[in-house]
Design an enzyme around this catalytic site. Structure first.
Site, PDB file in Angstrom:
ATOM      1  N   ASP A 136       0.843  -1.191   0.000  1.00  0.00           N
ATOM      2  CA  ASP A 136       0.000   0.000   0.000  1.00  0.00           C
ATOM      3  C   ASP A 136       0.887   1.254   0.000  1.00  0.00           C
ATOM      4  N   ALA A 196      -0.566   5.057  -8.601  1.00  0.00           N
ATOM      5  CA  ALA A 196      -1.524   4.421  -7.680  1.00  0.00           C
ATOM      6  C   ALA A 196      -2.608   5.410  -7.298  1.00  0.00           C
ATOM      7  N   ASN A 228     -19.833  12.108 -25.444  1.00  0.00           N
ATOM      8  CA  ASN A 228     -20.016  10.694 -25.103  1.00  0.00           C
ATOM      9  C   ASN A 228     -20.907   9.981 -26.112  1.00  0.00           C
ATOM     10  N   LYS A 274      -7.370  14.432  -6.309  1.00  0.00           N
ATOM     11  CA  LYS A 274      -6.207  14.550  -7.204  1.00  0.00           C
ATOM     12  C   LYS A 274      -5.621  15.961  -7.122  1.00  0.00           C
ATOM     13  N   TYR A 328     -13.367  12.738  -6.524  1.00  0.00           N
ATOM     14  CA  TYR A 328     -12.127  12.236  -7.136  1.00  0.00           C
ATOM     15  C   TYR A 328     -11.229  13.399  -7.571  1.00  0.00           C
ATOM     16  N   ASN A 348      -8.648  12.001 -20.736  1.00  0.00           N
ATOM     17  CA  ASN A 348      -9.184  10.622 -20.658  1.00  0.00           C
ATOM     18  C   ASN A 348      -8.418   9.647 -21.548  1.00  0.00           C
ATOM     19  N   ASN A 349      -7.916   8.573 -20.936  1.00  0.00           N
ATOM     20  CA  ASN A 349      -7.181   7.550 -21.681  1.00  0.00           C
ATOM     21  C   ASN A 349      -8.108   6.437 -22.152  1.00  0.00           C
ATOM     22  N   THR A 367      -4.566  14.425 -13.393  1.00  0.00           N
ATOM     23  CA  THR A 367      -5.676  14.438 -14.354  1.00  0.00           C
ATOM     24  C   THR A 367      -6.091  15.857 -14.725  1.00  0.00           C
ATOM     25  N   ASP A 368      -6.754  15.980 -15.860  1.00  0.00           N
ATOM     26  CA  ASP A 368      -7.298  17.284 -16.268  1.00  0.00           C
ATOM     27  C   ASP A 368      -8.475  17.702 -15.386  1.00  0.00           C
ATOM     28  N   GLU A 369      -9.025  16.741 -14.620  1.00  0.00           N
ATOM     29  CA  GLU A 369     -10.215  17.053 -13.818  1.00  0.00           C
ATOM     30  C   GLU A 369      -9.929  18.057 -12.700  1.00  0.00           C
ATOM     31  N   TYR A 390     -24.930   8.144 -19.771  1.00  0.00           N
ATOM     32  CA  TYR A 390     -25.374   8.988 -18.653  1.00  0.00           C
ATOM     33  C   TYR A 390     -25.981  10.305 -19.156  1.00  0.00           C
ATOM     34  N   SER A 393      -9.279   5.521  -9.030  1.00  0.00           N
ATOM     35  CA  SER A 393      -9.354   6.335 -10.248  1.00  0.00           C
ATOM     36  C   SER A 393     -10.761   6.524 -10.803  1.00  0.00           C
TER      37      SER A 393
HETATM   38  P1  NAD Z   1      -6.548   2.083 -12.330  1.00  0.00           P
HETATM   39  O1  NAD Z   1      -7.697   2.209 -11.406  1.00  0.00           O
HETATM   40  O2  NAD Z   1      -6.690   1.233 -13.554  1.00  0.00           O
HETATM   41  O3  NAD Z   1      -5.274   1.541 -11.540  1.00  0.00           O
HETATM   42  C1  NAD Z   1      -4.936   1.987 -10.264  1.00  0.00           C
HETATM   43  C2  NAD Z   1      -3.900   1.029  -9.686  1.00  0.00           C
HETATM   44  O4  NAD Z   1      -3.497   1.522  -8.402  1.00  0.00           O
HETATM   45  C3  NAD Z   1      -4.435  -0.401  -9.460  1.00  0.00           C
HETATM   46  O5  NAD Z   1      -3.486  -1.337  -9.893  1.00  0.00           O
HETATM   47  C4  NAD Z   1      -4.618  -0.479  -7.952  1.00  0.00           C
HETATM   48  O6  NAD Z   1      -4.480  -1.783  -7.429  1.00  0.00           O
HETATM   49  C5  NAD Z   1      -3.513   0.447  -7.473  1.00  0.00           C
HETATM   50  N1  NAD Z   1      -3.769   1.008  -6.137  1.00  0.00           N
HETATM   51  C6  NAD Z   1      -4.916   1.581  -5.683  1.00  0.00           C
HETATM   52  N2  NAD Z   1      -4.767   1.971  -4.398  1.00  0.00           N
HETATM   53  C7  NAD Z   1      -3.483   1.670  -4.042  1.00  0.00           C
HETATM   54  C8  NAD Z   1      -2.737   1.843  -2.861  1.00  0.00           C
HETATM   55  N3  NAD Z   1      -3.263   2.415  -1.768  1.00  0.00           N
HETATM   56  N4  NAD Z   1      -1.456   1.416  -2.845  1.00  0.00           N
HETATM   57  C9  NAD Z   1      -0.908   0.826  -3.937  1.00  0.00           C
HETATM   58  N5  NAD Z   1      -1.582   0.617  -5.080  1.00  0.00           N
HETATM   59  C10 NAD Z   1      -2.858   1.048  -5.142  1.00  0.00           C
HETATM   60  O7  NAD Z   1      -6.165   3.577 -12.718  1.00  0.00           O
HETATM   61  P2  NAD Z   1      -5.642   4.180 -14.094  1.00  0.00           P
HETATM   62  O8  NAD Z   1      -6.796   4.531 -14.947  1.00  0.00           O
HETATM   63  O9  NAD Z   1      -4.539   3.350 -14.619  1.00  0.00           O
HETATM   64  O10 NAD Z   1      -5.035   5.565 -13.561  1.00  0.00           O
HETATM   65  C11 NAD Z   1      -3.682   5.646 -13.141  1.00  0.00           C
HETATM   66  C12 NAD Z   1      -3.390   7.066 -12.710  1.00  0.00           C
HETATM   67  O11 NAD Z   1      -3.625   7.958 -13.798  1.00  0.00           O
HETATM   68  C13 NAD Z   1      -4.272   7.564 -11.574  1.00  0.00           C
HETATM   69  O12 NAD Z   1      -3.476   8.359 -10.716  1.00  0.00           O
HETATM   70  C14 NAD Z   1      -5.319   8.422 -12.255  1.00  0.00           C
HETATM   71  O13 NAD Z   1      -5.776   9.431 -11.389  1.00  0.00           O
HETATM   72  C15 NAD Z   1      -4.513   8.987 -13.400  1.00  0.00           C
HETATM   73  N6  NAD Z   1      -5.263   9.363 -14.603  1.00  0.00           N
HETATM   74  C16 NAD Z   1      -6.083   8.460 -15.208  1.00  0.00           C
HETATM   75  C17 NAD Z   1      -6.725   8.807 -16.394  1.00  0.00           C
HETATM   76  C18 NAD Z   1      -7.623   7.830 -17.123  1.00  0.00           C
HETATM   77  O14 NAD Z   1      -8.236   8.208 -18.105  1.00  0.00           O
HETATM   78  N7  NAD Z   1      -7.721   6.585 -16.693  1.00  0.00           N
HETATM   79  C19 NAD Z   1      -6.549  10.086 -16.940  1.00  0.00           C
HETATM   80  C20 NAD Z   1      -5.706  10.987 -16.277  1.00  0.00           C
HETATM   81  C21 NAD Z   1      -5.059  10.609 -15.117  1.00  0.00           C
HETATM   82  O1  TDX Z   2     -21.425   3.668 -18.545  1.00  0.00           O
HETATM   83  C1  TDX Z   2     -21.045   4.847 -18.619  1.00  0.00           C
HETATM   84  N1  TDX Z   2     -21.782   5.747 -19.368  1.00  0.00           N
HETATM   85  C2  TDX Z   2     -21.403   7.049 -19.508  1.00  0.00           C
HETATM   86  O2  TDX Z   2     -22.097   7.820 -20.191  1.00  0.00           O
HETATM   87  C3  TDX Z   2     -19.839   5.319 -17.955  1.00  0.00           C
HETATM   88  C4  TDX Z   2     -19.034   4.381 -17.125  1.00  0.00           C
HETATM   89  C5  TDX Z   2     -19.478   6.636 -18.130  1.00  0.00           C
HETATM   90  N2  TDX Z   2     -20.232   7.484 -18.882  1.00  0.00           N
HETATM   91  C6  TDX Z   2     -19.766   8.877 -19.099  1.00  0.00           C
HETATM   92  C7  TDX Z   2     -19.288   9.638 -17.879  1.00  0.00           C
HETATM   93  C8  TDX Z   2     -18.196  10.523 -18.452  1.00  0.00           C
HETATM   94  O3  TDX Z   2     -18.758  11.715 -18.979  1.00  0.00           O
HETATM   95  O4  TDX Z   2     -18.606   8.761 -19.930  1.00  0.00           O
HETATM   96  C9  TDX Z   2     -17.597   9.723 -19.590  1.00  0.00           C
HETATM   97  C10 TDX Z   2     -16.313   9.000 -19.223  1.00  0.00           C
HETATM   98  O5  TDX Z   2     -16.535   8.344 -17.986  1.00  0.00           O
HETATM   99  P1  TDX Z   2     -15.364   7.548 -17.234  1.00  0.00           P
HETATM  100  O6  TDX Z   2     -14.812   6.517 -18.146  1.00  0.00           O
HETATM  101  O7  TDX Z   2     -15.908   7.106 -15.918  1.00  0.00           O
HETATM  102  O8  TDX Z   2     -14.233   8.661 -17.082  1.00  0.00           O
HETATM  103  P2  TDX Z   2     -14.210  10.106 -16.376  1.00  0.00           P
HETATM  104  O9  TDX Z   2     -15.190  10.201 -15.270  1.00  0.00           O
HETATM  105  O10 TDX Z   2     -14.271  11.142 -17.459  1.00  0.00           O
HETATM  106  O11 TDX Z   2     -12.741  10.072 -15.710  1.00  0.00           O
HETATM  107  C11 TDX Z   2     -11.632   9.482 -16.436  1.00  0.00           C
HETATM  108  O12 TDX Z   2     -10.816  10.467 -16.980  1.00  0.00           O
HETATM  109  C12 TDX Z   2     -10.070  11.249 -16.093  1.00  0.00           C
HETATM  110  C13 TDX Z   2     -10.815   8.586 -15.514  1.00  0.00           C
HETATM  111  O13 TDX Z   2     -11.663   7.596 -14.954  1.00  0.00           O
HETATM  112  C14 TDX Z   2     -10.114   9.372 -14.459  1.00  0.00           C
HETATM  113  O14 TDX Z   2      -9.271   8.551 -13.676  1.00  0.00           O
HETATM  114  C15 TDX Z   2      -9.285  10.407 -15.131  1.00  0.00           C
HETATM  115  O15 TDX Z   2      -8.640  11.193 -14.195  1.00  0.00           O
END
Ligand code: NAD
Ligand code: TDX
Length: 348
Positions: free
Chosen positions: A74, A95, A263, A168, A164, A193-194, A137-139, A221, A98
């Protein structure tokens, strides 16, 4: 770009020989570890991951075990963190809790990991003088109106609007304070968003794709007009490596690929690519406080560090992602059942 190009006093020049990657069993972290191990043979990686519901050790399967080590733990555990940071040249912190919907339902894990965990890592980096790169994140900038031509830049004020996003933003503030007060050698990247392989099925794109594959109607949504700025995970990971090895210490870099899409547009594209009717989805209740639009200007990263996205054809990137989920049903099937049960309870 060469690993040791353009070194200056505030600019790290060499690739780390031993990298600590937190959250390396998650979506972006595991893509990053794979990229580093396959393309940078002089770097060894230790992954510290708690293996929450979002972490999967299979995400690192097939990587050479002499160069990738997994420690299950952790980031809030200061002893473990100190021990691992002490023997690393650099830390990249992925970590996090997310997912916005989970953080809305129960903000506690998100605050603990995202804020307290970042604090623990910063303290260890301060004590052992280790380079730190923080993934954000951009959020953190809040949202933009649909008709606003503006995009976020590094100068945009922080204005997080969800649990969230506020966690961040808090973590980013800690990083900035540790740079200024203690001289911690840190950088931050704020990405949009990735999408791509290994993304958990709770997120919008993999949820929709696996729903179609499972014969269930995807869910949209609210009014579906919310806009996200999509980037392929591979482009994000390459940006992180460039910032880690060549970014100016103390700086923030925005990472985005000019991929704004509503979306409903994304869902229509998925349905079309998967051979379904465009209206083969269900409208569900909106996310409380749902951010309207995100849009990033990554000009600084492009100009200063020469990064540019490779995956510029969104439909092509989506097709490859759909193919990955089609071929990896064993990877997502169990998580899909659990995730949909949770969504069903929330009416989403
Ligand atoms: P994810 O949820 O897929 O992965 C998160 C990982 O962190 C998991 O492997 C989980 O087990 C681990 N984790 C959670 N809590 C922990 C803890 N206390 N100690 C150690 N490990 C822990 O997330 P992701 O989508 O890969 O995002 C990775 C990072 O990028 C995050 O910081 C997120 O805020 C940021 N980010 C994500 C996106 C996106 O679109 N997914 C966009 C911008 C930034
Ligand atoms: O089933 C769905 N239907 C829907 O309309 C889900 C799961 C989401 N949505 C909408 C909500 C958002 O407007 O789609 C958009 C994307 O949703 P998510 O995939 O949950 O992403 P978002 O909330 O935008 O956040 C993501 O981008 C920024 C990542 O989860 C974050 O970790 C990152 O920081």
């Amino acid at each position: 770009m060469q690993d040791n190009a353009t070194a200056t006093a505030d600019r790290p020049s060499a690739a780390p020989r031993h990298l600590l990657v937190t959250g390396g069993c998650g979506f972006i972290g595991s893509n990053f570890v794979r990229l580093v191990v396959l393309e940078h043979p002089d770097t060894r990686v230790t992954v510290l991951d708690k293996l929450t519901y979002a972490g999967n050790p299979y995400n690192l399967a097939g990587l050479p075990t002499d160069r990738v080590e997994l420690v299950v733990g952790d980031i809030c555990d200061q002893q473990v963190v100190d021990r691992l940071v002490e023997r690393s040249d650099a830390v990249v912190n992925f970590a996090a809790e997310s997912h916005n919907d989970n953080a809305i339902a129960d903000p506690q894990p998100c605050m603990r990991t995202n804020v307290q965990g970042t604090f623990c890592l910063l303290e260890a980096c301060r004590r052992h003088d280790v380079r730190f790169h923080h993934i954000s994140t951009d959020e953190v900038f809040g949202d933009l109106a649909l008709d606003d031509p503006a995009r976020f830049t590094e100068a945009s004020p922080y204005c997080p609007l969800s649990p969230y996003a506020s966690s961040k933003a808090s973590a980013d503030m800690l990083v900035r304070a540790w740079v200024r007060t203690y001289g911690v050698r840190a950088t931050i990247s704020n990405c949009s968003n990735n999408y791509g392989p290994y993304q958990h099925v709770e997120k919008f794109i993999p949820r929709a794709v696996t729903s179609v594959l499972a014969g269930v109607r995807p869910k949209l949504y609210g009014d579906g007009r919310n806009v996200r700025d999509w980037i392929h995970v591979d482009d994000h990971c390459r940006a992180i490596w460039v910032i880690l090895t060549h970014g100016r210490l103390g700086e923030t870099y925005l990472v985005g690929a000019d991929g704004e899409r509503s979306n409903i547009e994304v869902l229509h594209t998925i349905l079309r690519l998967m051979g379904r009717d465009e209206d083969a989805f269900d409208w569900v209740r909106d996310r409380p406080g749902h951010d309207r639009r995100y849009a990033l200007d990554a000009g600084k990263l492009r100009r200063e560090l020469g990064w540019k996205p490779k995956h510029t054809d969104f439909a092509e990137g989506l097709s490859q992602t759909i193919a990955w989920y089609r071929e990896h049903e064993a990877w997502w099937r169990l998580a899909k059942v659990a995730t949909e049960a949770t969504y069903a309870k929330r009416g989403q």
